[in-house]
Enzyme design. Structure first.
Site, short mmCIF file in Angstrom:
data_model
loop_
_atom_site.label_atom_id
_atom_site.label_comp_id
_atom_site.label_asym_id
_atom_site.label_seq_id
_atom_site.Cartn_x
_atom_site.Cartn_y
_atom_site.Cartn_z
CE LYS A 202 -3.66 -2.50 2.42
NZ LYS A 202 -4.11 -2.91 3.75
N GLY A 299 -12.28 -4.79 5.68
CA GLY A 299 -13.66 -5.22 5.92
C GLY A 299 -14.47 -5.11 4.64
N1 HSE Z 1 -5.47 -7.56 5.50
C1 HSE Z 1 -5.65 -6.20 5.15
C2 HSE Z 1 -5.61 -5.35 6.42
C3 HSE Z 1 -6.97 -6.05 4.45
O1 HSE Z 1 -5.67 -5.92 7.50
O2 HSE Z 1 -5.47 -4.14 6.34
C4 HSE Z 1 -7.19 -4.74 3.81
O3 HSE Z 1 -6.25 -4.47 2.83
#
Ligand code: HSE
Length: 414
Positions: A202, A299
């Site tokens: 990210k 979610g």
């Molecule tokens: N596994 C990821 C989190 C899901 O916990 O942020 C969302 O990208």
């Protein structure tokens, strides 16, 4: 009025959430977009007996690829093998693709954006970072007038949930992870969350967009939260900090410094108060100063919110690409500075038998340091926070210190 036909690929948590949200708010969505829309296909290899969307299911991706009515497809299968192949095929045919697939964007974003532009369609990925938080569009649209100086964020809901449990409920790591998995926050392989890979992907997407060059995950120094203990959390709290997994990119004179690692975040920083599955991203622009984006980072419904927003935007921009959503590919990491060249403060916990003499040594090596008292202080350890100096220098001093004491933990400050 012509109806825009949409395909959904992958009917898992996010995919089903997007379809359900779309039909729940269809009237509103059509009003806002000024277009009629419908989901024509849902592609998934599994069976969904009794689903209200039974007439839309296919197991054959070619039904979508060869359907001239489809102008937008939402890819929610994840990973970078099948998803990569499908996305390339769709974009090559001029079908816009929207996705929540951070792994694919982090590894192939530059290439897929370019392919979309060549075919006069769009590749949108608002849901790939921060779940339902609007951050991709603000970065390349609302903040377009700024030179971005820093991005710092809590980018993983699972680890933030675990750390929150540790801080507030004094729950051990494994128990908190099990609860995060039960609630459906964790990736299928939770190591991607816990070891920082998910947050790293990210961060790469945000950094690539903000700084204009593809930052591949291997350019980022990345470590996760497995080694954080309740002791560290308690020392941090005593000193006025919360332990958080932080993705950070700083523009420095030496280049971009990009890291994902646990950090002690001061209670004066709003990120320290971001708890549970929530994510938050601070973006510092040279004009606007600090901005903060906050919301549910994981979610079903939250992520679906961003996916459906992308579908709406893709429908509104059929045959017209969004020029500002772009970055160059990079073939080497010469624009990335070594993370150890950044100035930083570090929390250090050492084992010791004679605290007074060790304090003297630490002060001799570092000059002034903040020693951290602890409510239930163990007799044979010492925790302190170094002054702000280059991380290379800190490591040299800690190497000297390790000749006298066992260094159990080091965690950077934000
Ligand atoms: N596994 C990821 C989190 C899901 O916990 O942020 C969302 O990208």
């Amino acid at each position: 009025m012509p109806i825009s036909k949409i395909a959904v690929i992958g009917f898992g948590v996010v995919g089903s959430g997007a379809v359900e949200l779309f039909y729940k708010n269809k009237e509103l969505i059509e009003k806002r977009s000024g277009r009629k829309m419908d989901i024509k296909w849902i592609c998934d290899l599994r069976d969904f007996p009794g689903s209200p969307f039974a007439d839309k299911f296919t197991k054959n991706f070619d039904d979508i690829l060869n359907d001239p009515e489809i102008t937008v497809a939402a890819e929610m299968i994840g990973g970078k093998t099948l998803a990569y192949d499908y996305t390339k095929k769709l974009l090559s045919r001029g079908v816009s693709v929207v996705t929540s697939n951070k792994e694919l964007v982090a590894y192939h974003g530059a290439e897929l954006i370019k392919l979309a532009k060549e075919n006069k369609c769009n590749y949108f990925f608002e849901a790939s970072v921060g779940g339902g938080i609007p951050i991709i569009r603000p970065l390349h649209q609302c903040l377009a007038a700024n030179r971005i100086e820093r991005i710092s964020g809590i980018l993983n809901g699972t680890t933030n949930f675990i750390l929150t449990k540790m801080i507030y409920d004094h729950v051990a790591f494994d128990e908190a992870l099990a609860e995060a998995q039960r609630l459906g926050y964790a990736e299928s392989d939770p190591s991607a969350d816990i070891d920082g890979a998910d947050a790293c992907r990210k961060l790469c997407i945000l950094g690539s967009l903000a700084f204009g060059k593809h930052i591949y995950p291997e350019y980022v120094h990345c470590s996760g939260i497995r080694q954080i203990t309740l002791d560290d959390v308690e020392y941090a709290e005593t000193a006025g900090y919360a332990v958080k997994l932080i993705g950070l990119i700083d523009r420095t004179e030496k280049g971009l410094v990009a890291t994902v690692c646990p950090r002690l975040v001061s209670v004066n920083n709003p990120l320290s108060g971001v708890n549970d599955v929530y994510n938050a991203i601070m973006v510092r622009g040279d004009g606007v100063g600090d901005t903060l984006f906050y919301g549910r980072g994981a979610g079903k419904e939250a992520t679906a919110s961003a996916v459906v927003a992308d579908i709406i935007d893709a429908v509104k921009h059929e045959n017209a690409d969004i020029a500002s959503l772009t970055w160059e590919d990079s073939t080497d990491r010469d624009f990335i500075a070594p993370y150890k060249s950044a100035d930083v403060r570090v929390y250090v916990r050492v084992k010791c038998n004679d605290a007074d003499s060790l304090k003297g040594l630490i002060t001799q090596f570092f000059g002034y340091v903040d020693f951290i008292p602890r409510k239930q202080r163990s007799q044979n350890e010492l925790a302190f926070i170094t002054p702000l100096i280059e991380e290379y220098q800190i490591n040299k001093k800690l190497a000297l210190l390790s000749e006298h004491a066992d260094i159990m933990k080091r965690i950077r400050l934000l």
